[in-house]
Design an enzyme around this catalytic site. Structure first.
Site, PDB file in Angstrom:
ATOM      1  N   GLU A 244      27.369 -53.752 -74.147  1.00  0.00           N
ATOM      2  CA  GLU A 244      28.153 -54.789 -72.735  1.00  0.00           C
ATOM      3  C   GLU A 244      27.140 -55.713 -72.476  1.00  0.00           C
ATOM      4  O   GLU A 244      25.876 -55.429 -72.312  1.00  0.00           O
ATOM      5  CB  GLU A 244      28.486 -53.538 -71.518  1.00  0.00           C
ATOM      6  N   ASP A 269      49.534 -48.886 -80.165  1.00  0.00           N
ATOM      7  CA  ASP A 269      48.885 -48.836 -78.670  1.00  0.00           C
ATOM      8  C   ASP A 269      48.439 -50.175 -78.050  1.00  0.00           C
ATOM      9  O   ASP A 269      48.467 -50.340 -76.892  1.00  0.00           O
ATOM     10  CB  ASP A 269      47.635 -47.659 -78.739  1.00  0.00           C
TER      11      ASP A 269
END
Length: 321
Positions: A244, A269
Site C-alpha cells: 500500500e 462480485d
C-alpha cells in the site's frame, strides 16, 4: 509437376530462395500440395510475427546486444517459425479448408519474395468469391484480415489477434483474454463498462493470472481484482501480503482478501461492487474512454499506487486486443 517433397519449405533453410521458386511453380500448376504448403508458410509468418513481438517486448540493451546479434536472432526466429509451423497450430488447416472450398489455389496467398506468403488482395479475394466461413468471414476479406481477426478458426472467440496499436499479442496475454473474456462480457452487460477495461484491471491486479492470491491451503482464491474482505463480507477469506502507498511511499502490509469459487464469481462480485457502490458512479459513466475509466478508479480510491491509472491505461490500450 513438382512433387510435394520439393515444396516442403518447413524442412529447409528459412531463406532458401530455390525452395520458394519451386513452391511458386507448384502454385501455378495448381498442385493441391502447394496449397497446403503455402498455408503452412502463412502460419510460419504468423508465428514469426508473434516471436518478433515478444522480442520487441524484451530489453535488448545488454553488453552482448548489437546489430549483428539482432540479425542472427532474427534468422533463428525465422527458422524456428518454419519448424513450429510444420507441427502446426491450426491456422494452416483453416486456410486450406477455406480456400479449397472456394476453388482457390496456392496463388491466393500471394507468395512473396521474402519467403512467406503475403495476404491476397481484397480485389483478388472478391474475384475468387471468398465466402463466409461459420459466418466469420465476409466476401472480400483477405488472408491478412483473417489473420488479424482470427476469423474462420473453429471455436475462435470474437477477438482479434492484434492489439489496437497493431502489435501481435503475446501468447500469455491472449491466453488470459481468451480464458476470461466470457466472464468479462457478462460483467459488461451488468455494468456497461467495456469488457476489455475489466480484463485490463484483472491483468494488472493478478499479474496476468500469475500472481493470484492463495488460500491458506494453497488453493486459488480466484480474486482477480484484489478486492479486500471488509467487515461486511460474509464469504470466504484469504490472507496475503500486499503493498500500500502512503503519501506516495510503499508500505508492506498483511490484508484480508475475498475468496471465490471461480473466476466467474470474481467478475460477478466486481461488477456488483461497481454497480452498487456510489463512489464508482463516475467510473460507470466513463463510457469507452480507457484513460477516464482508469483515472476514475484511482480517484475513487480503488488503489493507492500513484501510477495505477497509468499502468491500467497502458495495458488496455497496448496489450489487450
Amino acid at each position: 509437376m513438382i512433387g510435394s517433397p520439393s515444396t516442403d519449405l518447413t524442412s529447409k533453410f528459412a531463406l532458401d530462395t530455390k525452395g520458394l521458386g519451386e513452391l511458386k511453380q507448384s502454385a501455378k500448376a495448381g498442385s493441391p500440395a502447394a496449397l497446403k504448403e503455402a498455408a503452412t508458410q502463412f502460419e510460419a509468418m504468423f508465428i514469426n510475427m508473434m516471436m518478433k513481438s515478444m522480442r520487441d517486448a524484451t530489453p535488448q540493451d545488454g553488453m552482448l546486444d548489437n546489430q549483428q546479434t539482432k540479425m542472427f536472432t532474427s534468422m533463428l526466429d525465422q527458422q524456428m517459425s518454419q519448424n513450429m509451423a510444420k507441427r502446426g497450430m491450426g491456422l494452416a488447416d483453416v486456410l486450406t479448408r477455406q480456400l479449397s472450398a472456394n476453388g482457390m489455389g496456392a496463388q491466393a496467398l500471394a507468395i512473396g519474395a521474402d519467403g512467406y506468403p503475403a495476404a491476397a488482395g481484397k480485389a483478388a479475394a472478391a474475384a475468387q468469391g471468398l465466402a463466409p466461413l461459420d459466418g466469420s468471414m465476409r466476401p472480400g476479406m483477405d488472408a491478412a484480415t483473417m489473420l488479424r481477426t482470427g476469423a474462420g478458426q473453429p471455436g475462435a472467440p470474437a477477438l482479434p489477434l492484434t492489439t489496437d496499436s497493431g502489435r501481435v499479442q503475446a501468447p500469455h496475454v491472449r491466453a488470459f483474454q481468451e480464458k476470461l473474456h466470457v466472464h468479462a462480457a457478462e460483467a459488461e452487460r451488468a455494468t456497461g463498462v467495456p469488457a476489455k477495461f475489466m480484463l485490463g484491471q484483472a491483468a494488472l491486479e493478478s499479474g496476468w493470472g500469475k500472481r493470484m492470491i492463495r488460500n491458506a491451503d494453497g488453493s486459488n482464491s480466484h480474486n482477480l481484482f484484489g478486492i479486500k474482505a471488509g467487515p461486511g463480507w460474509k464469504g470466504k477469506v484469504a490472507t496475503a501480503v500486499t503493498t500500500e502507498y502512503v503519501n506516495g511511499r510503499p508500505h508492506t502490509k498483511v490484508e484480508r482478501f475475498r475468496a471465490y469459487d471461480s473466476p466467474a464469481d470474481s467478475f460477478k462480485d466486481y461488477a456488483n461492487m461497481l454497480s452498487r457502490n456510489p463512489r464508482y458512479g463516475k467510473v460507470l459513466a466513463s463510457g469507452a474512454d480507457a484513460s477516464a475509466f482508469a483515472h476514475g478508479l484511482q480517484r475513487a480510491g480503488y488503489a493507492t499506487d500513484p501510477q495505477y491509472a497509468a499502468k491500467l491505461t497502458r495495458i488496455i490500450k497496448h496489450s489487450l486486443a
